[in-house]
Design a protein around this motif. Sequence first.
Motif, PDB file in Angstrom:
ATOM      1  N   SER A  82       0.092 -10.882   0.546  1.00  0.00           N
ATOM      2  CA  SER A  82       0.608  -9.705   1.228  1.00  0.00           C
ATOM      3  C   SER A  82       1.492  -8.845   0.331  1.00  0.00           C
ATOM      4  O   SER A  82       1.873  -7.743   0.697  1.00  0.00           O
ATOM      5  CB  SER A  82       1.391 -10.144   2.472  1.00  0.00           C
ATOM      6  N   SER A  83       1.831  -9.357  -0.859  1.00  0.00           N
ATOM      7  CA  SER A  83       2.637  -8.534  -1.777  1.00  0.00           C
ATOM      8  C   SER A  83       1.718  -7.670  -2.614  1.00  0.00           C
ATOM      9  O   SER A  83       1.161  -8.123  -3.611  1.00  0.00           O
ATOM     10  CB  SER A  83       3.477  -9.415  -2.695  1.00  0.00           C
ATOM     11  N   LEU A  84       1.574  -6.433  -2.192  1.00  0.00           N
ATOM     12  CA  LEU A  84       0.621  -5.554  -2.859  1.00  0.00           C
ATOM     13  C   LEU A  84       1.218  -4.910  -4.099  1.00  0.00           C
ATOM     14  O   LEU A  84       2.416  -4.649  -4.166  1.00  0.00           O
ATOM     15  CB  LEU A  84       0.167  -4.475  -1.885  1.00  0.00           C
ATOM     16  N   VAL A  85       0.374  -4.664  -5.060  1.00  0.00           N
ATOM     17  CA  VAL A  85       0.778  -3.920  -6.253  1.00  0.00           C
ATOM     18  C   VAL A  85      -0.341  -2.928  -6.574  1.00  0.00           C
ATOM     19  O   VAL A  85      -1.446  -3.050  -6.060  1.00  0.00           O
ATOM     20  CB  VAL A  85       0.989  -4.845  -7.477  1.00  0.00           C
ATOM     21  N   ALA A  86      -0.014  -1.968  -7.380  1.00  0.00           N
ATOM     22  CA  ALA A  86      -1.053  -1.079  -7.897  1.00  0.00           C
ATOM     23  C   ALA A  86      -1.256  -1.458  -9.348  1.00  0.00           C
ATOM     24  O   ALA A  86      -0.289  -1.627 -10.087  1.00  0.00           O
ATOM     25  CB  ALA A  86      -0.623   0.372  -7.772  1.00  0.00           C
ATOM     26  N   PHE A 139       3.554  -0.906  -5.466  1.00  0.00           N
ATOM     27  CA  PHE A 139       2.606  -0.237  -4.584  1.00  0.00           C
ATOM     28  C   PHE A 139       3.365   0.696  -3.666  1.00  0.00           C
ATOM     29  O   PHE A 139       4.270   0.270  -2.945  1.00  0.00           O
ATOM     30  CB  PHE A 139       1.847  -1.309  -3.787  1.00  0.00           C
ATOM     31  N   LEU A 140       3.026   1.968  -3.720  1.00  0.00           N
ATOM     32  CA  LEU A 140       3.747   2.954  -2.919  1.00  0.00           C
ATOM     33  C   LEU A 140       2.758   3.609  -1.971  1.00  0.00           C
ATOM     34  O   LEU A 140       2.143   4.616  -2.289  1.00  0.00           O
ATOM     35  CB  LEU A 140       4.414   3.983  -3.835  1.00  0.00           C
ATOM     36  N   PRO A 141       2.587   3.005  -0.816  1.00  0.00           N
ATOM     37  CA  PRO A 141       1.458   3.356   0.041  1.00  0.00           C
ATOM     38  C   PRO A 141       1.657   4.592   0.908  1.00  0.00           C
ATOM     39  O   PRO A 141       0.720   5.032   1.549  1.00  0.00           O
ATOM     40  CB  PRO A 141       1.323   2.114   0.932  1.00  0.00           C
ATOM     41  N   MET A 142       2.852   5.147   0.932  1.00  0.00           N
ATOM     42  CA  MET A 142       3.100   6.190   1.923  1.00  0.00           C
ATOM     43  C   MET A 142       2.899   7.601   1.389  1.00  0.00           C
ATOM     44  O   MET A 142       3.471   8.551   1.913  1.00  0.00           O
ATOM     45  CB  MET A 142       4.504   6.036   2.505  1.00  0.00           C
ATOM     46  N   GLY A 143       2.113   7.728   0.364  1.00  0.00           N
ATOM     47  CA  GLY A 143       1.818   9.069  -0.117  1.00  0.00           C
ATOM     48  C   GLY A 143       2.947   9.656  -0.943  1.00  0.00           C
ATOM     49  O   GLY A 143       3.728   8.936  -1.557  1.00  0.00           O
ATOM     50  N   ASP A 144       3.015  10.970  -0.965  1.00  0.00           N
ATOM     51  CA  ASP A 144       4.030  11.624  -1.773  1.00  0.00           C
ATOM     52  C   ASP A 144       4.652  12.762  -0.981  1.00  0.00           C
ATOM     53  O   ASP A 144       4.208  13.091   0.119  1.00  0.00           O
ATOM     54  CB  ASP A 144       3.411  12.133  -3.080  1.00  0.00           C
ATOM     55  N   LEU A 145       5.677  13.354  -1.557  1.00  0.00           N
ATOM     56  CA  LEU A 145       6.386  14.419  -0.836  1.00  0.00           C
ATOM     57  C   LEU A 145       5.502  15.638  -0.591  1.00  0.00           C
ATOM     58  O   LEU A 145       5.644  16.324   0.411  1.00  0.00           O
ATOM     59  CB  LEU A 145       7.635  14.846  -1.615  1.00  0.00           C
ATOM     60  N   GLU A 146       4.576  15.881  -1.486  1.00  0.00           N
ATOM     61  CA  GLU A 146       3.725  17.050  -1.307  1.00  0.00           C
ATOM     62  C   GLU A 146       2.926  16.956   0.000  1.00  0.00           C
ATOM     63  O   GLU A 146       2.770  17.940   0.721  1.00  0.00           O
ATOM     64  CB  GLU A 146       2.774  17.209  -2.494  1.00  0.00           C
TER      65      GLU A 146
END
Lengths: 398, 307
Positions: A82-86, A139-146
Amino acid sequence: MAVSPLVLPGAAEKGGPTAKSKLQSAAASSNGTPNAAQSSTEVNDVAEQMNEDEKAKYVKGKKLGEGTYANVYLGHISSSPSSLVAIKKIKVQQQYTEGMAPDAIRELKFLQELSHPNIISLISVFSSKDQNINLVLEFLPMGDLEMLIKDTSGVRYGMADIKAWMGMLSRAVWFCHENFVLHRDIKPNNLLIAADGEVKLADFGLARSFSDPYRLMTSTVITIWYRPPELLFGARQYSGAVDVWSVGLVFAELVIRVPYLQGINEVDQIAKLCMGVGTPTEENWPGVSKLPDYTVPAPPSPVMGIDHYLSMFGTVGQEGVDLLMKMLIMDPRRRITARQVLEHGWWSSDPRATKNEDLPKKGGGESKVAEDLGRRPGMVDDERAGKVARKLDFGGMR
Amino acid sequence: MAANYWESSQRRHWLFTREQLDDLRKKLEDQGQDLVQGYPLPQLRHLSIYFNQQIARLGKRLGVRQQAMATAQLYIRRFYSKVEIRQTNPYLVIATAVYLACKMEECPHHIRLVVSEGRNSWPDFFSGDTSKLGECEFFMISEMSSQMIVHHPYRTLTSLQGIFSLTQEESALAWSIINDHYMTDLPLLYAPHTVAIMAILLALVLRPNQTGVQSVGPAVGSIASAAQAALSSVHSSKPGSSDKQNAGPRTKVQRLANWLAESNVDIEDLVDCTQEIISFYEFQEQYNEKLTREQINRFVKARGLDK
C-alpha cells in the motif's frame, strides 16, 4: 536545516518520506568500460548486491506515462503494497551517444541534496540491468495546482486555502534559496499535491546553483508567463528574485484562476507585463535600460497602483495584495526576498491558512502523476505549447 | 556549490575514516588479486599526480575552470574507491569525470568536443566513439550513487582571507595548496573548511617571500615543524591574551591560532590534514611520470580496455 526560518526547531521534523541513504547503486563493472579478462566477473559484486537489494525494495508496476527523457511507473514498496511510489526511469539517449540528459542530471543533483516537506522527495535511486537510472520519488496522487486552478466549476476555494498553498510554496522556495539553489521553473503545474494535501515543488530540471560572482547564466529559463522582466530583458546575472516573481504570478493566478500575464511570445510577454504591472523604466528601475534586450512598447504605462490590485485581487485582503505587489516589484533588487515573504504580515492576519486536511482536492489519478513527472522542464501542457521556455543551450552555455 | 554542507551527501556518504577507506580499497584488491599481481601499479599518490596532470592537459584544451577540474578529480577518487582501476580505462574515466564535472559546475561542454579532445590527448588509448563516454558517464553516476554535488575548500578560503588579512601571495599559495590536496585522500577524509584552514596555515608558515612564492618541495621537514609549532600554540593560547596588532606573518599565524582556539574546528583533524599534505609533498619528489604512464598503459593495452 529547518523547514522555515519562522518555525521552531522540532516542529520541522515531520514531513513526507525523507530520503536518507539514497542508494548505493552500482552498475555492473563490466558495463562501464569494456573488459576482456574473465577474472573480473566477480569483481564488484558487493556494490552490485547493494544495488540489487535497493532494487528489490521496490516493485515496479504499470507504466503511467512516457515523457521526453523519462518514463514514469507506478510502484510500491515490496514489503508494503500500500506504500505507493512513483518510479521515474531515465531513458538513456541513443545508446549513450549524447550523454545523460542535462535535465535528468540537474534533477538528480538537486533532489539528492534537498530534503524538505514541500519539495518532492527522492526516496532512492537504483540502476536496472538494462542500464537505466531509476528515481524512486514520493507518489503524489492528487494532481497539481494547475488542475485545481483550471477546474473553475468543480473546485471552489477561498483566501484561507490560497494562503495555505502559498505558504507551502513560499517555504519550498525559501528552502531552495537558503541552500543556494535557483529553481527557475516555478509554475502551477510544477506544484504537486500529496494525498495529505501538502504541496510539493517538483521538477528541478532547470534548477541550478547560484552563480559565482561575475559568472553568467542563461536568461532563457522559466516558462514565459512566469518569467520576470529581468530575464525577458536578457539579464545574465540574477538571483532568487527570479523565482519570487514566478511565485507572485502563481499567487495572482490562484486568485483570478487564469494566468495573469499570458504572452504568446517573449515580445508579447513584455507587452502584457507593461500593461499588467507597468512599464519598466529608468525611473522605477535604475539601470534597466542597460539590459541587453531592453525594449518596451511606447508609450510607457504607469506602474499599477494598489487600487488596480485591490480591484483585481481584493479577495486576499489588504495584506495579501501588499504581498503580491511586493513580489511583482519590477526592479529585482527591490523585489521582496523569499525570506521576507515568510516574514510578511499576511500569514498572521485573519483568516488563518486552511489546514492541509481541509484543503479542496481533486483526484488527479495516475495518468496525471505521469504527466507531471514526465514533462520536460520549461514546458507546459501541449495545448499551451508555444509559450515554452526555450530549451537550454547546453552546449554553448557558460 | 549548492545546498548545505552539513546536510550534504558529501558529508553523509562520502566522508570516510582512514580505516574505512583502506578497507574499501583492500576489498577491491582482494576481489581482483590476479589483476593486481599481474599489473603492478605505482602507489596511489603517484597515480593521482598522473591523473591530475592528465586532467590539466584535457582541461587546458577545453578551457575548463579550476573548480570543475577539482570536482572531476574528486569524482575520480570516489569512483576508484568503488571500482578497481585495472578494470577500467583510466583515460576514459578521466575524460568522463571532466565531462560530468563540467555539467555539474554549470560550464558544460558537448560530449563530442570532449571525446575529440580526449582523442587528441591520448590518441593510442582513447576511442572516438561518443557512446563509450556516455556509457562510462552512466557507470560513474551509478557508482557515485548519483550524489554529485561537491563542496570545495575554495569558498572557505575566499571568505576567510579577509579575516586573516592574507596578502595576495599568501592567498595564492593557499589556493595552490588546495589545488594540490586533490592529489591526496584529504577530500575523502576531511571537511572542506578543515582543508581550507590547513591551506591558510601552511601558506602563512611557508611565508611567500618578496621574490615570489618559494617552492614547496625542498623544505618539507622545516615546514612540518613550523606548522607543528603553530598548531601547538593553539593549545596554549588563551583567547585574547596575545593578539598584538603588528601585521607581520608571525602575528598572522598567532592570530590564526587564537581564532582556532575559539572555533569549533577540530585541531586533531587539522594536524592530520597538515601532515598528510606535507607527506604528499615528500612523495611528490619521488614521482616518476614515465614509469607511472608505462604501468598504466601496459594494463590498458594488455587488457584491451582502450577498445
